[in-house]
Design an enzyme around this catalytic site. Structure first.
Site, PDB file in Angstrom:
ATOM      1  N   ASP A 130      -5.529  -9.137  11.266  1.00 13.65           N
ATOM      2  CA  ASP A 130      -5.867  -7.861  10.649  1.00 13.65           C
ATOM      3  C   ASP A 130      -7.391  -7.685  10.579  1.00 13.65           C
ATOM      4  O   ASP A 130      -8.113  -8.628  10.283  1.00 13.65           O
ATOM      5  CB  ASP A 130      -5.256  -7.845   9.238  1.00 13.65           C
ATOM      6  CG  ASP A 130      -5.129  -6.449   8.664  1.00 13.65           C
ATOM      7  OD1 ASP A 130      -5.352  -5.477   9.407  1.00 13.65           O
ATOM      8  OD2 ASP A 130      -4.793  -6.334   7.468  1.00 13.65           O
ATOM      9  N   HIS A 131      -7.835  -6.470  10.856  1.00  9.66           N
ATOM     10  CA  HIS A 131      -9.264  -6.145  10.749  1.00  9.66           C
ATOM     11  C   HIS A 131     -10.167  -7.114  11.518  1.00  9.66           C
ATOM     12  O   HIS A 131     -11.134  -7.640  10.952  1.00  9.66           O
ATOM     13  CB  HIS A 131      -9.693  -6.075   9.276  1.00  9.66           C
ATOM     14  CG  HIS A 131      -9.258  -4.797   8.615  1.00  9.66           C
ATOM     15  ND1 HIS A 131      -9.918  -3.611   8.794  1.00  9.66           N
ATOM     16  CD2 HIS A 131      -8.211  -4.524   7.810  1.00  9.66           C
ATOM     17  CE1 HIS A 131      -9.295  -2.657   8.124  1.00  9.66           C
ATOM     18  NE2 HIS A 131      -8.254  -3.183   7.520  1.00  9.66           N
ATOM     19  N   GLU A 242      -3.273  -2.300  17.313  1.00  7.45           N
ATOM     20  CA  GLU A 242      -3.551  -1.249  16.329  1.00  7.45           C
ATOM     21  C   GLU A 242      -5.047  -0.979  16.269  1.00  7.45           C
ATOM     22  O   GLU A 242      -5.856  -1.902  16.374  1.00  7.45           O
ATOM     23  CB  GLU A 242      -3.051  -1.686  14.942  1.00  7.45           C
ATOM     24  CG  GLU A 242      -3.481  -0.728  13.824  1.00  7.45           C
ATOM     25  CD  GLU A 242      -2.730  -0.946  12.520  1.00  7.45           C
ATOM     26  OE1 GLU A 242      -1.494  -1.121  12.565  1.00  7.45           O
ATOM     27  OE2 GLU A 242      -3.380  -0.945  11.471  1.00  7.45           O
ATOM     28  N   LYS A 284      -7.032  -1.008  -3.613  1.00  6.24           N
ATOM     29  CA  LYS A 284      -6.121  -2.147  -3.526  1.00  6.24           C
ATOM     30  C   LYS A 284      -5.276  -2.299  -4.792  1.00  6.24           C
ATOM     31  O   LYS A 284      -5.808  -2.311  -5.895  1.00  6.24           O
ATOM     32  CB  LYS A 284      -6.913  -3.447  -3.322  1.00  6.24           C
ATOM     33  CG  LYS A 284      -7.926  -3.396  -2.186  1.00  6.24           C
ATOM     34  CD  LYS A 284      -7.260  -3.539  -0.845  1.00  6.24           C
ATOM     35  CE  LYS A 284      -8.279  -3.428   0.281  1.00  6.24           C
ATOM     36  NZ  LYS A 284      -7.653  -3.417   1.601  1.00  6.24           N
ATOM     37  N   HIS A 316      -2.732   1.524   5.551  1.00  8.42           N
ATOM     38  CA  HIS A 316      -3.427   0.340   5.013  1.00  8.42           C
ATOM     39  C   HIS A 316      -3.576   0.468   3.501  1.00  8.42           C
ATOM     40  O   HIS A 316      -3.517   1.565   2.967  1.00  8.42           O
ATOM     41  CB  HIS A 316      -4.824   0.208   5.635  1.00  8.42           C
ATOM     42  CG  HIS A 316      -4.802  -0.317   7.031  1.00  8.42           C
ATOM     43  ND1 HIS A 316      -5.805  -1.093   7.542  1.00  8.42           N
ATOM     44  CD2 HIS A 316      -3.893  -0.180   8.018  1.00  8.42           C
ATOM     45  CE1 HIS A 316      -5.525  -1.414   8.790  1.00  8.42           C
ATOM     46  NE2 HIS A 316      -4.370  -0.861   9.109  1.00  8.42           N
TER      47      HIS A 316
HETATM   48 ZN    ZN Z   1      -7.404  -1.553   6.390  1.00 11.39          ZN
END
Ligand code: ZN
Length: 466
Positions: A130-131, A242, A284, A316
């Site tokens: 991810d990222h 992605e 978050k 996200h």
């Molecule tokens: Zn993100």
């Protein structure tokens, strides 16, 4: 599989030949081999039980990412997802999380693999790096077994260009290579662009020469970066790809989402999901902040664009946004990728709050001390200086996990709690792991319920054959 003192083992007895590829201790007289569930045995596990290895999953209609910062959450995540028509991405960790927890991506995959074995979950799952932000990080993640790359192109996004005065924007197209300029004009300015929306209502994507030029200024390098990474690393591998442009201060204009996705398509890039930055604030571990009707209008358009061009929307910071889940479910019809991570860490802390109030108070004190530094890595509403304090009665502790200030405080300070405190001899991580080991069922049950609630509110269909 058996567990003793926090360590899991595979036990093979009878015919030991199938266990030959595993490293472990053999008692030949008893006909038993005891195999530690560790990184060394991961390759043998994947070979002997192929369902335990991560695979590309983006072709499934609903995919659901469940980051696991502790490496203990996979059984609970599997139990949450298996009752729904969705495929989990159980191994999902960003570079930032790996750095803050001191873990490696192969360790993250191992935790998911053994969790899947433990629950005998054979429907498949993904592993999302991810990222990742650089070409080196992409190559490393692929070597380490990622089945999905989430390319974070935020650093190549020129956000300031979105607010440049109009006269300095319109000349921008003259600077791009002539053949691309002609293609852009032909694709977006010569004919109106429609995308089919929910209930058969199509939407016009408004693209003026100014808007096109502005989009090229803001996203030109993002598009080029994604094409380069695709061509050099992803094309032909079958892995999920992605593109995330969500970590920026301003929301992604739907017209820009449309142009970026079409330019990737025109270049032959098979992007499986795109993560725009939606309007309002997706912080978050807490509820959506913002106007839900404005969100709905814009989300309708983003979902229609994704449907028209064939990629999925990726949501996200998707944990705990219960007020907008029905909207997300309605306009995607469940065709989406959804990411959660820190919310599972908070559920683990809820188990600690109920099971060992003293340890929870120490963890909370560590979080308060580390909060100011942690805000450098995460965007949260809670300001340093305003860290909340705990109630006096131990019976009130689990309830603080329902309070947004406490959630944000504990959400972003996991690095200090898991790594720094251990170095200082407080052993918060060791004691946390011992407790979650003793209360494994309570931990899995909390995750099953909390993540399950996400899938339910998103309107994902339940399934019978779990
Ligand atoms: Zn993100």
């Amino acid at each position: 599989m058996a567990r003793e003192g926090g360590q899991r083992h595979l036990i093979c007895w009878g015919d030991l030949k199938p266990a030959a590829a595993f490293t472990g201790e053999t008692d030949a007289a008893a006909g038993v081999k005891v195999i530690p569930c560790d990184l060394t045995n991961l390759r043998a596990l994947h070979a002997a039980f192929p369902f335990t290895a991560p695979v590309p999953v983006a072709h499934h209609r609903t995919t659901f990412g469940t980051g696991d910062r502790l490496g203990l959450a996979a059984p609970g995540h599997v139990r949450a997802v298996r009752g729904f028509d969705a495929v989990p991405v159980l191994a999902q960790q960003s570079k930032r999380e790996l750095n803050l927890t001191g873990r490696t991506f192969p360790e993250v995959i191992a935790a998911a693999s053994y969790g899947v074995f433990q629950e005998h979950f054979t429907r498949g799952y993904g592993a999302d790096a991810d990222h990742v932000k650089t070409e080196e990080e992409v190559a490393e993640a692929l070597r380490q077994g990622a089945t999905m790359i989430t390319l974070d192109a935020s650093e190549r996004l020129d956000a300031a260009a979105a607010s440049l005065p109009i006269d300095s924007v319109t000349g921008a197209l003259d600077a791009v290579p002539a053949n691309w300029r002609h293609a852009l004009n032909r694709r977006y300015l010569e004919t109106p662009q429609f995308v089919g929306g929910a209930a058969g209502i199509s939407h016009l994507i408004q693209i003026s020469p100014e808007r096109l030029a502005r989009t090229v200024l803001v996203y030109g390098r993002v598009i080029k970066f994604a094409i380069d990474i695709w061509e050099r690393h992803i094309a032909g591998t079958g892995r999920d790809f992605e593109l995330s442009i969500d970590e920026t201060p301003t929301p992604t204009d739907p017209a820009a989402h449309y142009i970026v996705a079409r330019e990737l398509q025109a270049a032959g890039v098979e992007v499986t999901s795109i993560a725009p930055r939606f309007c309002g604030d997706f912080q978050k571990g807490i509820e959506y902040i913002g106007d839900t009707s404005a969100f709905e209008r814009e989300f309708d358009l983003h979902a229609a664009i994704a449907d028209e061009l064939g990629h999925k929307l990726s949501i996200h910071s998707g944990s705990d946004k219960f007020s907008v889940f029905p909207i997300i479910g309605k306009y995607t019809g469940g065709r989406l990728h959804h990411k959660t991570a820190g919310t599972s860490w908070l559920e683990a802390l809820r188990v600690v709050a109920g099971g060992d109030p003293g340890l929870f108070r120490e963890i909370h004190a560590c979080a308060r001390a580390a909060f100011g530094r942690a805000t450098a890595f995460y965007h949260v509403r809670l300001k340093p200086g305003n860290e909340p304090t705990l109630p006096g009665a131990d019976s009130d502790l689990p309830g603080v996990l329902d309070n947004e200030d406490h959630r944000q405080l504990l959400h972003i300070t996991y690095g200090a709690i898991l790594v720094d405190s251990e170095k200082r001899g407080l052993k918060l991580k060791t004691r946390l792991f011992e407790l979650l080991d003793r209360r494994e069922e309570a931990h899995a049950g909390a995750l099953e319920q909390h993540i399950g609630r996400h899938l339910k509110e998103l309107g994902i269909a339940p399934r019978k054959d779990t």
